[in-house]
Design a protein around this motif. Structure first.
Motif, PDB file in Angstrom:
ATOM      1  N   ASP A 205       0.861  -1.175   0.000  1.00  0.00           N
ATOM      2  CA  ASP A 205       0.000   0.000   0.000  1.00  0.00           C
ATOM      3  C   ASP A 205       0.903   1.233   0.000  1.00  0.00           C
ATOM      4  O   ASP A 205       1.549   1.536   1.004  1.00  0.00           O
ATOM      5  CB  ASP A 205      -0.906  -0.012   1.241  1.00  0.00           C
ATOM      6  N   PHE A 206       0.943   1.903  -1.135  1.00  0.00           N
ATOM      7  CA  PHE A 206       1.843   3.047  -1.288  1.00  0.00           C
ATOM      8  C   PHE A 206       1.187   4.339  -0.804  1.00  0.00           C
ATOM      9  O   PHE A 206      -0.038   4.498  -0.859  1.00  0.00           O
ATOM     10  CB  PHE A 206       2.265   3.198  -2.754  1.00  0.00           C
ATOM     11  N   ARG A 207       2.015   5.244  -0.363  1.00  0.00           N
ATOM     12  CA  ARG A 207       1.528   6.528   0.132  1.00  0.00           C
ATOM     13  C   ARG A 207       0.788   7.261  -0.987  1.00  0.00           C
ATOM     14  O   ARG A 207       1.275   7.379  -2.105  1.00  0.00           O
ATOM     15  CB  ARG A 207       2.706   7.377   0.614  1.00  0.00           C
ATOM     16  N   GLY A 208      -0.425   7.714  -0.704  1.00  0.00           N
ATOM     17  CA  GLY A 208      -1.241   8.378  -1.714  1.00  0.00           C
ATOM     18  C   GLY A 208      -1.810   9.693  -1.217  1.00  0.00           C
ATOM     19  O   GLY A 208      -1.085  10.526  -0.662  1.00  0.00           O
ATOM     20  N   ASN A 209      -3.143   9.841  -1.391  1.00  0.00           N
ATOM     21  CA  ASN A 209      -3.754  11.118  -1.012  1.00  0.00           C
ATOM     22  C   ASN A 209      -4.043  11.224   0.488  1.00  0.00           C
ATOM     23  O   ASN A 209      -4.546  12.234   0.964  1.00  0.00           O
ATOM     24  CB  ASN A 209      -5.043  11.354  -1.806  1.00  0.00           C
ATOM     25  N   ARG A 210      -3.757  10.140   1.225  1.00  0.00           N
ATOM     26  CA  ARG A 210      -3.822  10.142   2.686  1.00  0.00           C
ATOM     27  C   ARG A 210      -5.228  10.374   3.227  1.00  0.00           C
ATOM     28  O   ARG A 210      -5.415  10.930   4.303  1.00  0.00           O
ATOM     29  CB  ARG A 210      -2.829  11.156   3.272  1.00  0.00           C
ATOM     30  N   GLN A 211      -6.247   9.899   2.488  1.00  0.00           N
ATOM     31  CA  GLN A 211      -7.609   9.930   3.027  1.00  0.00           C
ATOM     32  C   GLN A 211      -7.856   8.748   3.970  1.00  0.00           C
ATOM     33  O   GLN A 211      -8.670   8.841   4.888  1.00  0.00           O
ATOM     34  CB  GLN A 211      -8.632   9.915   1.897  1.00  0.00           C
TER      35      GLN A 211
ATOM     36  N   ILE B 258       5.815  -4.305   7.442  1.00  0.00           N
ATOM     37  CA  ILE B 258       6.258  -4.393   6.045  1.00  0.00           C
ATOM     38  C   ILE B 258       7.379  -5.413   5.888  1.00  0.00           C
ATOM     39  O   ILE B 258       7.451  -6.140   4.888  1.00  0.00           O
ATOM     40  CB  ILE B 258       6.716  -3.005   5.557  1.00  0.00           C
ATOM     41  N   VAL B 259       8.240  -5.528   6.871  1.00  0.00           N
ATOM     42  CA  VAL B 259       9.390  -6.442   6.798  1.00  0.00           C
ATOM     43  C   VAL B 259       8.938  -7.879   6.561  1.00  0.00           C
ATOM     44  O   VAL B 259       9.528  -8.612   5.763  1.00  0.00           O
ATOM     45  CB  VAL B 259      10.239  -6.343   8.077  1.00  0.00           C
ATOM     46  N   THR B 260       7.887  -8.306   7.239  1.00  0.00           N
ATOM     47  CA  THR B 260       7.410  -9.682   7.125  1.00  0.00           C
ATOM     48  C   THR B 260       7.013 -10.032   5.699  1.00  0.00           C
ATOM     49  O   THR B 260       7.208 -11.165   5.244  1.00  0.00           O
ATOM     50  CB  THR B 260       6.220  -9.912   8.078  1.00  0.00           C
ATOM     51  N   TYR B 261       6.453  -9.066   4.982  1.00  0.00           N
ATOM     52  CA  TYR B 261       5.925  -9.338   3.640  1.00  0.00           C
ATOM     53  C   TYR B 261       6.839  -8.838   2.520  1.00  0.00           C
ATOM     54  O   TYR B 261       6.523  -9.021   1.345  1.00  0.00           O
ATOM     55  CB  TYR B 261       4.549  -8.695   3.503  1.00  0.00           C
TER      56      TYR B 261
ATOM     57  N   ASP C  19      11.786   1.182   1.783  1.00  0.00           N
ATOM     58  CA  ASP C  19      11.194   2.118   0.832  1.00  0.00           C
ATOM     59  C   ASP C  19      10.103   2.930   1.531  1.00  0.00           C
ATOM     60  O   ASP C  19       9.059   2.391   1.908  1.00  0.00           O
ATOM     61  CB  ASP C  19      10.607   1.350  -0.352  1.00  0.00           C
ATOM     62  N   ARG C  20      10.325   4.201   1.695  1.00  0.00           N
ATOM     63  CA  ARG C  20       9.392   5.033   2.460  1.00  0.00           C
ATOM     64  C   ARG C  20       8.094   5.286   1.720  1.00  0.00           C
ATOM     65  O   ARG C  20       7.123   5.772   2.308  1.00  0.00           O
ATOM     66  CB  ARG C  20      10.069   6.355   2.822  1.00  0.00           C
TER      67      ARG C  20
END
Length: 208
Positions: free
Chosen positions: A89-95, A133-136, A146-147
């Motif tokens: 799940d990448f950073r997006g519009n933050r809703q 995130i590390v687990t997957y 990767d931020r």
């Protein structure tokens, strides 16, 4: 009635509607044969490797539905085991609408599209967002540092089914189309150069 994996989609009201419209016998036969598939052991991995478009359906506690488009490079959705799909799940519009909905109501739906080959698969299940995130990272093939990756969607599959191709428009990947156009353009330029050379050879002065 014996419980079927189709129960997740076919409520009594839906079955009654199928009966009224003449399609109940067809889906009763599906149920008699075991219903929808409920694990990923037979999931078409080639299809998943091509998918770059998905739609995630969730609903809040009041039942208000929400559908979010999910996209990425082909194969961005991965099989973690026979019962779980995962995607970054990448950073997006933050809703955070999907994130909040899943925190209150884990029931979810995935609709996967392969427009180029006109294939689609729908999956029912339960989902959650994981900050681990590390687990997957390994199964997803991502850098855990990767931020841009904010969390991981973990989708527990309860049933899945393959839709027919009817009404799916065929769309091709722009990058793939561009590669074909470049190859054709190079071939055209080679043919034009060859024709120009032949025209020179056919001139009277060239044959004298």
């Amino acid at each position: 009635m014996t419980q079927s994996s189709c129960d997740i989609a076919f409520t009594p009201t839906i079955r009654a509607e199928q009966e009224r419209r003449g399609s109940r016998a067809r889906y009763a036969a599906v149920e008699a044969q075991g219903g929808f598939r409920s694990d990923l052991s037979e999931f078409p991995r080639g299809f998943l490797a091509r998918v770059d478009t998905a739609f995630l359906g969730t609903a809040n506690l009041e039942g208000q539905p929400y559908v979010q488009h999910r996209g990425g490079p082909p194969g961005f959705i991965r099989i973690a085991d026979d019962h779980h799909l995962v995607m970054a799940d990448f950073r997006g519009n933050r809703q955070y609408i999907s994130t909040g909905n899943l925190a209150d109501n884990p029931k979810a739906f995935l609709f996967l599209m392969d427009y180029e080959n006109r294939h689609r698969i729908k999956l029912w299940g339960r989902a959650r967002m994981s900050a681990d995130i590390v687990t997957y990272a390994e199964v997803l093939g991502i850098d855990p540092a990767d931020r841009k990756v904010e969390q991981v969607l973990v989708f527990e599959v309860e049933a899945w089914d393959v839709n027919c191709q009817a009404h799916i428009p065929q769309k091709v990947d722009a990058a793939a189309a561009a590669r074909v156009v470049l190859a054709l353009r190079a071939r055209l330029e080679a043919v034009e150069a060859e024709n120009a050379e032949l025209r020179e050879l056919l001139k009277p002065e060239a044959r004298a």
